[in-house]
Design an enzyme around this catalytic site. Structure first.
Site, mmCIF file in Angstrom:
data_model
loop_
_atom_site.group_PDB
_atom_site.id
_atom_site.type_symbol
_atom_site.label_atom_id
_atom_site.label_comp_id
_atom_site.label_asym_id
_atom_site.label_seq_id
_atom_site.Cartn_x
_atom_site.Cartn_y
_atom_site.Cartn_z
ATOM 1 N N THR A 170 0.811 -1.217 0.000
ATOM 2 C CA THR A 170 0.000 0.000 0.000
ATOM 3 C C THR A 170 0.845 1.268 0.000
ATOM 4 O O THR A 170 0.294 2.362 0.162
ATOM 5 C CB THR A 170 -0.939 0.017 1.216
ATOM 6 O OG1 THR A 170 -0.168 -0.123 2.421
ATOM 7 C CG2 THR A 170 -1.950 -1.115 1.133
ATOM 8 N N UNK A 171 2.146 1.131 -0.194
ATOM 9 C CA UNK A 171 3.020 2.300 -0.257
ATOM 10 C C UNK A 171 3.270 2.649 -1.721
ATOM 11 O O UNK A 171 3.973 1.907 -2.421
ATOM 12 C CB UNK A 171 4.343 2.013 0.451
ATOM 13 N N PRO A 172 2.714 3.753 -2.232
ATOM 14 C CA PRO A 172 2.856 4.077 -3.663
ATOM 15 C C PRO A 172 4.301 4.191 -4.147
ATOM 16 O O PRO A 172 4.635 3.606 -5.184
ATOM 17 C CB PRO A 172 2.087 5.399 -3.794
ATOM 18 C CG PRO A 172 1.067 5.350 -2.696
ATOM 19 C CD PRO A 172 1.761 4.663 -1.558
#
Length: 305
Positions: A170-172
């Site tokens: 979920t870390u772009p």
């Protein structure tokens, strides 16, 4: 004689009985002292961290104004040096190692969830054990298959460098730069080992939510949850070994790795420590380190005179 023995037993028993309360009081005093020292350390860290945290909070608040957000992010992109275009074997242009960080207009940055995440990351960074030039913490990790406990340095082989890549789905920035990281794995895996450590989610669906995240994953409540999330990442990084951080987040804490971070370990020593993500997470810096190492390893040896 029997009377003397009985008296001796009474005296001995009385001494032991008198030492019992004293021993309990000493243990309680020692515990109280440790708690007091721990409280003082926490208070001191809060005083040190608060100015930086306040500055970050103000920046997030300003970035919630779209005009300021577009101006600052646009200026950052213009200020970045132009990199040389790289072509693959088919002649196609290879994406840059560090594509610019994009923040969609509908994302709010200054929220209670975001401030909690920022404080958590800054606190882990402050208390981390890992420092460039120092010994590498041999923290515990978990294999996704079988939940077997191992340690990070179990993946170090002899004098070969070991690259650690901490992050989550979920870390772009972590996901956007995974393809660049994979290119480094393919190019240098002959002489260098690589390990991805899946940590707690940067933007869980029940926490600091961002629409720029490629996946919607809630916070991990168990190792099974973390394994399920790591499987998604493993599909995109098949050539690299992958392990999980423990549910106590021991590796993320030891390396100050939240939201994402890069390290290089060699012979038990930290040779490279990347900045803390998102801004400090730079695959191009890792590439530079690997290029220098490769040149030292395979470059022409100086002639003896």
């Amino acid at each position: 004689m029997p009377g003397q023995a009985g008296r001796r037993r009474l005296v001995g028993g009385g001494c032991r009985g008198s030492q019992g309360p004293l021993g309990g009081a000493a243990t309680m005093l020692r515990s109280l002292l440790l708690h007091s020292l721990r409280l003082c350390a926490q208070t001191a860290s809060c005083l040190v961290l608060f100015p930086r945290f306040l500055g970050t909070a103000c920046m997030l608040w300003l970035l919630d104004f779209l005009c300021i957000r577009k101006h600052l992010l646009g200026r950052r992109r213009r200020g970045e040096p132009e990199t040389e275009v790289e072509l693959n074997s088919d002649g196609d242009e290879v994406p840059p190692d560090d594509p610019p960080i994009c923040v969609s207009d509908d994302n709010r940055l200054c929220t209670l969830a975001s401030l909690r995440a920022v404080w958590h990351g800054q606190k882990l960074d402050f208390f981390k054990q890992a420092h460039e030039g120092g010994p590498a913490p041999n923290s515990e990790v978990v294999l996704p298959d079988g939940f077997q406990n191992q340690h990070i340095l179990d993946y170090a082989r002899g004098n070969r460098p070991l690259v650690l890549n901490f992050g989550s789905c979920t870390u772009p920035p972590f996901m956007a730069r995974m393809s660049a990281f994979q290119r480094l794995v393919t190019k240098y895996q002959r002489d260098v080992d690589f390990l991805i450590i899946y940590i707690e989610e940067a933007h869980p669906s029940d926490g600091w939510v961002t629409t720029d995240s490629p996946y919607s994953i809630p916070q991990h409540r168990s190792l099974e949850d973390r394994v399920s999330a790591a499987r998604v990442l493993q599909q995109g990084a098949p050539e690299c070994s992958l392990v999980l951080d423990t549910m106590a987040n021991s590796s993320s804490s030891a390396y100050g790795a939240y939201f994402e971070r890069l390290y290089v370990i060699q012979s038990g020593t930290i040779m490279y420590q990347g900045g803390r993500g998102p801004d400090g997470y730079q695959v191009s810096e890792l590439r530079t380190w690997l290029e220098r190492y490769d040149q030292q390893l395979h470059g022409p040896q100086p002639r003896r005179v």
